[in-house]
Design an enzyme around this catalytic site. Structure first.
Site, short mmCIF file in Angstrom:
data_model
loop_
_atom_site.label_atom_id
_atom_site.label_comp_id
_atom_site.label_asym_id
_atom_site.label_seq_id
_atom_site.Cartn_x
_atom_site.Cartn_y
_atom_site.Cartn_z
N ILE A 1 -6.69 -27.76 3.47
CA ILE A 1 -6.11 -26.60 2.78
C ILE A 1 -6.99 -25.37 3.05
O ILE A 1 -8.20 -25.39 2.79
CB ILE A 1 -5.99 -26.85 1.26
CG1 ILE A 1 -5.18 -28.13 1.00
CG2 ILE A 1 -5.35 -25.66 0.57
CD1 ILE A 1 -5.05 -28.49 -0.46
N CYS B 1 0.82 -1.21 0.00
CA CYS B 1 0.00 0.00 0.00
C CYS B 1 0.86 1.27 0.00
O CYS B 1 0.38 2.35 -0.35
CB CYS B 1 -0.94 0.00 1.20
SG CYS B 1 -1.81 -1.57 1.36
P1 FAD Z 1 -0.21 -10.38 -1.49
O1 FAD Z 1 0.04 -9.34 -0.46
O2 FAD Z 1 -0.17 -9.95 -2.92
O3 FAD Z 1 0.83 -11.54 -1.27
C1 FAD Z 1 0.82 -12.68 -2.04
C2 FAD Z 1 2.25 -13.17 -2.21
O4 FAD Z 1 2.21 -14.52 -2.62
C3 FAD Z 1 3.01 -12.42 -3.29
O5 FAD Z 1 4.15 -11.78 -2.76
C4 FAD Z 1 3.39 -13.50 -4.31
O6 FAD Z 1 4.70 -13.34 -4.80
C5 FAD Z 1 3.28 -14.75 -3.48
N1 FAD Z 1 2.98 -15.94 -4.27
C6 FAD Z 1 1.96 -16.08 -5.17
N2 FAD Z 1 1.97 -17.32 -5.69
C7 FAD Z 1 3.01 -17.96 -5.13
C8 FAD Z 1 3.53 -19.26 -5.27
N3 FAD Z 1 2.98 -20.14 -6.10
N4 FAD Z 1 4.64 -19.61 -4.56
C9 FAD Z 1 5.19 -18.72 -3.71
N5 FAD Z 1 4.74 -17.48 -3.53
C10 FAD Z 1 3.66 -17.09 -4.22
N6 FAD Z 1 -5.21 -2.45 0.12
C11 FAD Z 1 -5.76 -1.66 1.05
O7 FAD Z 1 -6.61 -2.14 1.82
N7 FAD Z 1 -5.41 -0.35 1.15
C12 FAD Z 1 -4.47 0.22 0.35
O8 FAD Z 1 -4.15 1.40 0.49
C13 FAD Z 1 -3.89 -0.58 -0.64
N8 FAD Z 1 -2.98 -0.07 -1.50
C14 FAD Z 1 -2.38 -0.90 -2.41
C15 FAD Z 1 -1.41 -0.34 -3.25
C16 FAD Z 1 -0.78 -1.16 -4.18
C17 FAD Z 1 0.24 -0.55 -5.10
C18 FAD Z 1 -1.10 -2.54 -4.25
C19 FAD Z 1 -0.42 -3.44 -5.24
C20 FAD Z 1 -2.07 -3.08 -3.44
C21 FAD Z 1 -2.71 -2.26 -2.51
N9 FAD Z 1 -3.69 -2.76 -1.65
C22 FAD Z 1 -4.28 -1.95 -0.73
C23 FAD Z 1 -4.14 -4.17 -1.74
C24 FAD Z 1 -3.41 -5.03 -0.73
O9 FAD Z 1 -2.05 -4.84 -0.86
C25 FAD Z 1 -3.78 -6.49 -0.98
O10 FAD Z 1 -5.16 -6.62 -0.82
C26 FAD Z 1 -3.08 -7.43 -0.02
O11 FAD Z 1 -1.69 -7.32 -0.11
C27 FAD Z 1 -3.51 -8.88 -0.32
O12 FAD Z 1 -2.79 -9.75 0.50
P2 FAD Z 1 -2.49 -11.25 0.03
O13 FAD Z 1 -1.69 -11.85 1.13
O14 FAD Z 1 -3.73 -11.88 -0.39
O15 FAD Z 1 -1.61 -11.09 -1.27
#
Ligand code: FAD
Length: 549
Positions: free
Chosen positions: A277, A42
């Protein structure tokens, strides 16, 4: 217990830390494809603009710290390639050595997130077209910006697109935002985005609405972005901010259930169709708190909380995830826009009966220096008054009101509860009648029948002979500086003595600047035997429907 976690950022790192707090003995392995864990996605746009000056600040924690503090086995640059559900093992590729190996699990938590969309537009692979998800992306974008960029085109006026646009302007770069829809910030109702579009224009951003990029070409000057309209934009950097799709390949290949839009299906314990899972974060489908429908909401708060809940369930604590209500906020230059729950357009799509009110209070007592006006829109059930959604835009105090209303939605409160809410007040913080109370009063008055309202959209929708008699009850000076076409001006203070000038055979739509004097005028008219209603939110709401952009 051996727990494997795929994805080491918001959802995955939260799950890992929680799992460790619940069990000192568990073997916990965290796999992350990238080089970093737990970074601040973020914050990325603010690093481009320089507001966050040091890259290290974006690293919320490091693999070393996760190892030492939480005794986690953190494996970065490790891509999980496949799940063998029968043998309960995964196949991992070490990206540094290309070595592949297997790892068994008792419980597996998937937190792979969502990947930015790269639509198959001709020329999409032209150098200089970027998406933004992680530190490597931001490094590439920042490097390009540091090399000198005259013009950026941002495709997509969503949260990330607009945050980046602001940061490009901060770097002195001419910025154009191209958006397919006829408004910026598509999750919001269009009229609520008018101040955002206006602040973009005021800060020199070119906003092209209702336009799409349908081709990219390399040019001596960088990239040419071809729009569907035929317009050609020249840029040295293009950002695609057109949405994300769940990273579901692992889940799909393993035969786990996914929803129609690709989100991994989970139950309320965040368990996938395989009970060993779990899945969390941007990759999953969630229940919409207001509609009860399945949806996908890529936000950091839900991902973090889901990580915690998944870990609880892994250890047999039957904690339920309540669903997501899409509480979101974005700052764009001097304006903040925030929302929670259902939008008006979502309620219309769902054919759900609702009513709405607009109020335009100041964020703290008007007499105390620095009071800033905000616009608050409240959506509620037309029978019960249950709060269904809210949106707010303004310079200050927007976050606090949307957070209060987010709680109200989760607690299934009604507009009558908002009337009664007791919120912190001193003049520099709020008002004795807080904007939340004001919205409750207006909505409650509407449902009780004390305060009939007519909405701006209904005014123009009616055929001419059936149109309401428009009565502007502001001062002549206010009237002169702008009014709804066709309105007659009778200031509220003189209204009682001029009732003879008003028609008794037509409905009178009264309005003032924000709705308060219009409400009083409506009460006078109703009690004098007229058919009358107040134009909700007054001239200020009318102006939201007349964007200058
Ligand atoms: P992620 O944080 O994306 O993490 C998933 C990780 O899994 C990644 O690093 C990826 O490399 C890894 N991965 C995927 N597949 C595999 C695999 N097969 N093997 C190993 N590793 C793997 N949300 C808000 O609420 N407020 C905000 O202000 C906000 N601003 C944002 C700004 C930006 C630029 C971005 C990109 C997103 C923003 N978000 C915001 C959204 C928020 O970041 C996401 O909703 C949140 O990070 C989701 O979390 P997650 O754990 O699901 O996925």
């Amino acid at each position: 217990m051996k727990i494997l976690i795929v994805g080491g950022v918001a959802g995955g790192a939260s799950a890992a830390a929680r799992a460790r707090r619940l069990s000192e003995d568990a073997q916990i392995v965290l796999f992350e494809r990238g080089p970093d864990v737990s970074f601040a996605n973020c914050g990325l746009p603010y690093y481009v603009g320089g507001e966050i000056a040091e890259r290290e600040k974006l690293l919320v924690t490091t693999p070393e710290r996760l190892r030492s503090r939480f005794k986690l086995d953190v494996r970065t640059r490790s891509s999980v390639e496949a799940i063998d559900r029968t043998a309960k093992k995964i196949r991992v590729r070490d990206l540094a050595s290309e070595r592949q190996y297997e790892e068994t699990y008792d419980k597996l938590i998937l937190a792979p997130g969502a990947a930015p969309l790269r639509p198959p537009i001709p020329g999409i692979d032209t150098p200089g077209i970027f998406t933004l998800r992680n530190l490597q992306d931001v490094d590439r974008i920042k490097q390009r910006v540091d090399q000198g960029v005259k013009h950026v085109v941002v495709v997509g006026a969503g949260f990330i697109g607009l945050e980046l646009a602001e940061n490009f302007v901060r770097r002195g770069i001419a910025t154009t935002v191209v958006e397919l829809q006829d408004q910026v910030l598509p999750p919001f109702d269009k009229e609520m985005t008018t101040p955002i579009a206006e602040t973009l224009l005021a800060n020199g951003v070119t906003v092209l609405l209702g336009q799409s990029a349908d081709g990219f070409e390399e040019s001596p000057d960088g990239i040419v972005v071809r729009l569907k309209s035929g317009q050609r934009l020249s840029a040295q950097l293009v950002i695609l901010g057109v949405g994300v799709r769940p990273e579901n390949k692992l889940a799909v290949d393993a035969g786990l259930e996914v929803g129609p839009r690709g989100g991994i299906r989970v139950n309320e314990h965040l368990q996938t169709s395989d009970p060993d899972i779990f899945a969390v974060g941007d990759a999953i489908e969630v229940k919409d708190v207001v509609s009860g429908d399945q949806t996908q909401v890529p936000l950091a708060g839900p991902a973090n909380r889901q990580g915690r809940i998944a870990a609880d369930n892994v250890f047999g604590r039957a904690v339920r995830y309540r669903g997501t209500q899409g509480t979101a906020i974005v700052g764009v230059f001097d304006q903040t826009a925030a929302m929670t729950g259902a939008s008006e357009k979502a309620l219309r799509r769902a054919n759900r009966p609702f009513r709405k009110v607009y109020v335009h209070p100041t964020h703290h007592a008007g007499y105390y220096p620095g009071a800033e006006a905000m616009t608050l829109k409240l959506l509620f059930d037309s029978t019960t008054g249950r709060v269904l959604g809210a949106q707010a835009v303004g310079r200050a105090g927007v976050d606090k009101r949307i957070d209060v209303l987010a709680v109200a939605i989760q607690a299934e409160m009604t507009v009558f509860d908002l009337e009664e809410m007791e919120l912190a007040y001193a003049p520099q913080y709020g008002s004795a009648k807080d904007p939340i109370n004001m919205a409750g009063f207006v909505a409650g008055g509407l449902l009780r029948g004390d305060h009939p309202q007519v909405h701006v959209e209904a005014l123009s929708a009616a055929p001419a002979p059936e149109q309401d008699f428009l009565l502007d009850v502001r001062t002549p000076q206010e009237f002169e500086s702008g009014h709804i076409p066709g309105a007659v001006n009778i200031p509220v203070d003189g209204l009682r003595s001029r009732l003879g000038e008003l028609p008794r055979d037509r409905k009178i739509a009264a309005y003032c600047q924000v709705g308060q004097r219009g409400y009083l005028a409506t009460r006078i008219l109703l009690q004098s035997g007229f058919s009358a209603a107040n134009i909700g939110g007054g001239y200020k709401t009318y102006k939201l429907f007349q964007p200058s952009a």
